[in-house]
Design an enzyme around this catalytic site. Sequence first.
Site, mmCIF file in Angstrom:
data_model
loop_
_atom_site.group_PDB
_atom_site.id
_atom_site.type_symbol
_atom_site.label_atom_id
_atom_site.label_comp_id
_atom_site.label_asym_id
_atom_site.label_seq_id
_atom_site.Cartn_x
_atom_site.Cartn_y
_atom_site.Cartn_z
ATOM 1 N N GLY A 26 19.045 12.612 34.953
ATOM 2 C CA GLY A 26 19.003 13.690 35.942
ATOM 3 C C GLY A 26 17.720 13.741 36.749
ATOM 4 O O GLY A 26 16.880 12.837 36.677
ATOM 5 N N ASP B 219 20.692 6.247 39.333
ATOM 6 C CA ASP B 219 21.805 7.045 39.851
ATOM 7 C C ASP B 219 21.236 8.207 40.668
ATOM 8 O O ASP B 219 21.462 8.317 41.875
ATOM 9 C CB ASP B 219 22.654 7.546 38.659
ATOM 10 C CG ASP B 219 23.964 8.171 39.107
ATOM 11 O OD1 ASP B 219 24.097 8.523 40.292
ATOM 12 O OD2 ASP B 219 24.867 8.340 38.269
ATOM 13 N N HIS C 29 17.891 3.687 30.535
ATOM 14 C CA HIS C 29 18.650 4.695 31.296
ATOM 15 C C HIS C 29 17.687 5.799 31.726
ATOM 16 O O HIS C 29 16.548 5.854 31.280
ATOM 17 C CB HIS C 29 19.721 5.332 30.408
ATOM 18 C CG HIS C 29 20.925 4.480 30.193
ATOM 19 N ND1 HIS C 29 22.178 4.862 30.568
ATOM 20 C CD2 HIS C 29 21.058 3.252 29.631
ATOM 21 C CE1 HIS C 29 23.034 3.910 30.239
ATOM 22 N NE2 HIS C 29 22.390 2.921 29.668
ATOM 23 N N ASP D 132 29.746 2.831 32.913
ATOM 24 C CA ASP D 132 28.537 3.451 32.384
ATOM 25 C C ASP D 132 28.935 4.566 31.403
ATOM 26 O O ASP D 132 29.856 5.342 31.682
ATOM 27 C CB ASP D 132 27.757 4.040 33.576
ATOM 28 C CG ASP D 132 26.356 4.461 33.215
ATOM 29 O OD1 ASP D 132 25.825 3.977 32.205
ATOM 30 O OD2 ASP D 132 25.788 5.287 33.966
HETATM 31 ZN ZN LIG Z 1 22.624 6.741 31.254
#
Ligand SMILES: [Zn+2]
Length: 305
Positions: free
Chosen positions: A179, A253, A208, A82
């Site tokens: 984030g 994530d 993303h 990534d």
């Molecule tokens: Zn990313």
Amino acid sequence: MALVNPKKYFDVAIKKKYAISQFNFYNLESAIAILNAAKKLNSIVILGVTEKAIKYAGLDNIISIAKNTSNNLKINVILHLDHGRDEKIIKDCIKKGFTSVMVDGSHLNFNENIKLTKKIVNYAHKYNVFVEAELGQLKGNEDGIVSDVNKYTNPLQAKIFVEKTNCDSLAIAIGTSHGAYKFTGNANLKFDILKEIRKLVKIPLVLHGASSVYKETIDTANKYGAKLKDVKGVSDSDLKKAVLFGIQKINTDTDLRLAFNTSIRKTASLKPEIFDPRYILSEAILEMQKICEHKIKILKSQNTI
Ligand SMILES: [Zn+2]
């Protein structure tokens, strides 16, 4: 059972209008959680690894964990770098068995991004490795990759970029952010830009910065001592819309990190007599696995392995 190239899975995803999940991992526990969910729902998934995760766990460990855990479960999986920015790391990953890499030239100007991406594509394709590129910029911080601006992807530039670089998939910027602190107001994703890009570009499109930052997870974390204020993510309904309008890969994530953190806090607080890391981490695996299963269902990638 093996590490596999994602191309054939993306071809089906485009036809059947679903998206494949990329879940980032950095240790045995996160890999087990992700792959248990994939096995349970019979879903192809992408194990994502950042350069920072490689520095944390070591490249050989990362590869062993991905290979051995998927072998134990008898499932195919895609192993993906990534946000590759360091050419040496990208090439090491390709040589050592990753089946997909991202080359992130989004911080460069248009022509420099094309030049870097093309170079990596030429190298990777010799090894039958799939290449994701990025055009446009996302606000936020992903494992040390920081940007304080939000530059939406220009659809015409996207078309030219794909033709010139021959990349296999393209990450685009339509207003998501890396984030847990994604938005100050409500999320305002530019679906009109996505639709325009989808018309002009035929390869898979990637979103993303798409964690949902579920309120329930945040409330539980804060109840057990976390200090997470004003965190905000992309709603499940926006993710569904993104898939409907042409996204084929969605990265997660932050949601897994939050689930891990929340679970550790809860177990430590409710069962203070327990100090066996295996018990504490097993609970965290289950919480991360729940998030993965939920995402897989939202993106409709069950029974795709
Ligand atoms: Zn990313």
